[in-house]
Design a protein around this motif. Structure first.
Motif, PDB file in Angstrom:
ATOM      1  N   ASP A 179       0.806  -1.220   0.000  1.00  0.00           N
ATOM      2  CA  ASP A 179       0.000   0.000   0.000  1.00  0.00           C
ATOM      3  C   ASP A 179       0.843   1.276   0.000  1.00  0.00           C
ATOM      4  OD1 ASP A 179      -3.125  -0.736   0.675  1.00  0.00           O
ATOM      5  OD2 ASP A 179      -1.691  -2.244   1.350  1.00  0.00           O
ATOM      6  N   ARG A 301       3.673  10.668  -8.741  1.00  0.00           N
ATOM      7  CA  ARG A 301       2.397  10.770  -8.015  1.00  0.00           C
ATOM      8  C   ARG A 301       1.567  11.949  -8.521  1.00  0.00           C
ATOM      9  NH1 ARG A 301       1.186   7.945  -3.397  1.00  0.00           N
ATOM     10  NH2 ARG A 301       2.746   6.507  -2.586  1.00  0.00           N
ATOM     11  N   LEU A 304       0.071  10.958 -11.907  1.00  0.00           N
ATOM     12  CA  LEU A 304      -0.998   9.964 -11.759  1.00  0.00           C
ATOM     13  C   LEU A 304      -2.293  10.628 -11.301  1.00  0.00           C
ATOM     14  CD1 LEU A 304       1.130   7.148 -10.105  1.00  0.00           C
ATOM     15  CD2 LEU A 304      -0.176   6.858 -12.226  1.00  0.00           C
ATOM     16  N   GLN A 305      -2.142  11.581 -10.370  1.00  0.00           N
ATOM     17  CA  GLN A 305      -3.308  12.299  -9.880  1.00  0.00           C
ATOM     18  C   GLN A 305      -3.927  13.144 -10.981  1.00  0.00           C
ATOM     19  OE1 GLN A 305      -1.959  14.216  -6.334  1.00  0.00           O
ATOM     20  NE2 GLN A 305      -2.628  12.467  -5.113  1.00  0.00           N
ATOM     21  N   VAL A 311      -5.152   6.657  -7.168  1.00  0.00           N
ATOM     22  CA  VAL A 311      -4.109   6.214  -6.242  1.00  0.00           C
ATOM     23  C   VAL A 311      -4.277   6.959  -4.923  1.00  0.00           C
ATOM     24  CG1 VAL A 311      -2.417   5.669  -8.043  1.00  0.00           C
ATOM     25  CG2 VAL A 311      -2.396   7.927  -7.007  1.00  0.00           C
ATOM     26  N   ILE A 319       3.314   2.703  -5.093  1.00  0.00           N
ATOM     27  CA  ILE A 319       2.057   3.343  -5.475  1.00  0.00           C
ATOM     28  C   ILE A 319       1.078   2.272  -5.958  1.00  0.00           C
ATOM     29  CG2 ILE A 319       1.011   5.163  -6.866  1.00  0.00           C
ATOM     30  CD1 ILE A 319       3.814   6.375  -7.232  1.00  0.00           C
ATOM     31  N   VAL A 321      -2.388   0.925  -7.542  1.00  0.00           N
ATOM     32  CA  VAL A 321      -3.573   1.312  -8.312  1.00  0.00           C
ATOM     33  C   VAL A 321      -4.540   0.145  -8.158  1.00  0.00           C
ATOM     34  CG1 VAL A 321      -4.489   1.901 -10.580  1.00  0.00           C
ATOM     35  CG2 VAL A 321      -2.170   2.627  -9.960  1.00  0.00           C
ATOM     36  N   ARG A 357      -4.428  -5.363  -7.383  1.00  0.00           N
ATOM     37  CA  ARG A 357      -3.930  -4.046  -7.762  1.00  0.00           C
ATOM     38  C   ARG A 357      -2.703  -4.128  -8.653  1.00  0.00           C
ATOM     39  NH1 ARG A 357      -2.748  -2.620  -1.719  1.00  0.00           N
ATOM     40  NH2 ARG A 357      -4.660  -3.828  -1.626  1.00  0.00           N
ATOM     41  N   ARG A 359       0.944  -2.703  -8.684  1.00  0.00           N
ATOM     42  CA  ARG A 359       1.828  -2.103  -7.693  1.00  0.00           C
ATOM     43  C   ARG A 359       2.994  -1.481  -8.455  1.00  0.00           C
ATOM     44  NH1 ARG A 359       6.575  -3.787  -5.135  1.00  0.00           N
ATOM     45  NH2 ARG A 359       6.900  -3.071  -3.000  1.00  0.00           N
TER      46      ARG A 359
END
Ligand SMILES: *Cc1c(COP(=O)(O)O)cnc(C)c1O
Length: 390
Positions: A179, A301, A304-305, A311, A319, A321, A357, A359
């Motif tokens: 996580d 990050r 991705l956002q 995430v 990270i 998903v 997920r 990873r």
């Protein structure tokens, strides 16, 4: 022997079948697969030190000096000079009295927990702790009480409600491996003090990654002197192999006498210890390594956002998903592999059912351009597989 085939059928039907794939390493961040060069977004080689020239040279020199294998366990003839050096420098790095190297992080965890706890003791264990910590608890034959992940109210409640004639131990990952979130060590230290509980932190993913100079989660949380047992690996950010523990001189002496995975296994090879030592020195000498990692993590990050890829917020290189279904997770990662991107699909029992997920792991060996291209590819593929909306 029919049970073998039955089991394999069963895991295949559940889309949980696992197999090894040969990836030929070409650099810290690239592998060859079926003749194609792929970008690795799946390795724990956070600082790229596996391919550092000084680290490689140290390993080669050690083979020339000491040969290829240790030939004995640490307490017989396996402790060659580089070992003492590495353990001294690990202790200094962590600001501890002493350190002890194990043959892997897995063996460190199983050996240390089973040495520290026994049937009269109670272990309080985070629900998302790594399998090696869980196996250590089983070997200890102690009572194990599991608290909801990072839930401090639950931990305090369970400590209060659980009678214990012996010792209490609180055991947690520092950075959770699937996580990427960080254990609330500040709160754990406060709660532990109320019950005189020992704290054991597994910093496999925080060593060389988190805190000042990569000193780990306890240093990051400002409680380095309050965590009794800090475990780390040489196999992830340090690019070699092995596990280690730091703490008081008595702790290390006790473990040398009691931890079975330390006592009954041949010492690591000279090349491995030399590589770990050289890597540790690179880490101290080049603060820009951790800075580059932090910069890459922030870059990935943020992208991705911005791409609306779901995430969780965080600051570590791990990270997740979360896509839910195991079959879809595998399908997405094989689509990405076609595009030259290696990302691992993580499925039960590694993670809870329904939380399969991708990873992603970011390293200092990636370039910003590579990370940008990777996020574009992930975005396209998630959209195609119905896991993201435009
Ligand atoms: C990888 C890992 C280990 C095991 O370390 P190895 O050196 O690979 O055996 C232990 N704990 C955690 C949290 C890990 O992620």
């Amino acid at each position: 022997m029919q049970f073998l085939a039955d089991y394999l059928e069963q895991v295949k039907a559940a889309r949980l079948y696992r197999q090894t794939v040969v990836y030929k390493p070409v650099s810290a961040a690239h592998v060859q697969l079926n003749g194609q060069t792929c970008l690795l977004l799946a390795s724990n080689n956070y600082l790229g030190l596996t391919h550092d020239p000084a680290v490689r040279q140290a390993a080669v020199d050690a083979i020339r000096l000491y040969g290829t294998g240790a030939g004995g366990a640490r307490l017989t003839t396996g402790t060659f000079p580089l070992y003492e050096q590495l353990e001294q420098e690990l202790a200094a790095f962590k600001g501890a009295e002493a350190a002890l190297v194990f043959n892997s992080g897995y063996m460190a965890n199983t050996g240390i927990i089973s040495a520290l706890a026994g049937p009269a003791d109670v272990i309080f264990s985070d629900a998302l702790n790594h399998a090696s910590l869980i196996d250590g608890c089983r070997l200890a034959r102690a009572r194990v009480v599991i608290y909801r992940h990072a839930d401090m109210e639950h931990l305090a409640y369970l400590l209060q409600m659980t009678a214990c004639a012996g010792k209490r131990l609180i055991i947690t990952d520092g950075v959770f491996s699937m996580d990427g979130d960080i254990a609330p060590l500040g709160s754990i230290v406060q709660i532990a003090a109320r019950y005189k509980a020992l704290i054991v932190v597994d910093d496999a993913h925080a060593t060389g990654v988190l805190g000042p100079g990569g000193r780990g989660t306890a240093a990051y949380c400002g409680v380095a002197d309050k965590v009794h047992v800090q475990i780390g690996t040489l196999s992830k950010a340090l690019g070699a192999e092995g596990g280690f523990v730091t703490g008081s001189g008595d702790l290390i002496d006790y473990l040398k006498n009691k931890a079975r995975s330390f006592i009954f296994s041949t010492a690591l090879a000279p090349a491995t210890i030399a590589a770990a030592l050289a890597a540790l020195r690179e880490l101290s000498a080049r603060p820009e390594l951790v800075a580059k990692l932090t910069d890459n993590v922030l870059h990935a990050r943020t992208l991705l956002q911005a791409a609306k890829i779901p995430v969780p917020a965080g600051i570590t290189p791990i990270i997740p998903v979360i896509v839910g279904d195991s079959g879809i997770a595998v399908r997405i990662t094989s689509e990405l592999q076609q595009q030259g991107l290696i990302i691992t699909a993580i499925r039960p029992p590694t993670v809870p059912a329904g939380t399969s997920r991708l990873r992603l792991t970011v390293t200092a060996a990636h370039t910003r351009e590579e990370l940008t291209a990777a996020v574009h590819a992930i975005r396209r593929t998630l959209t195609l597989c119905g896991k993201r909306r435009e």
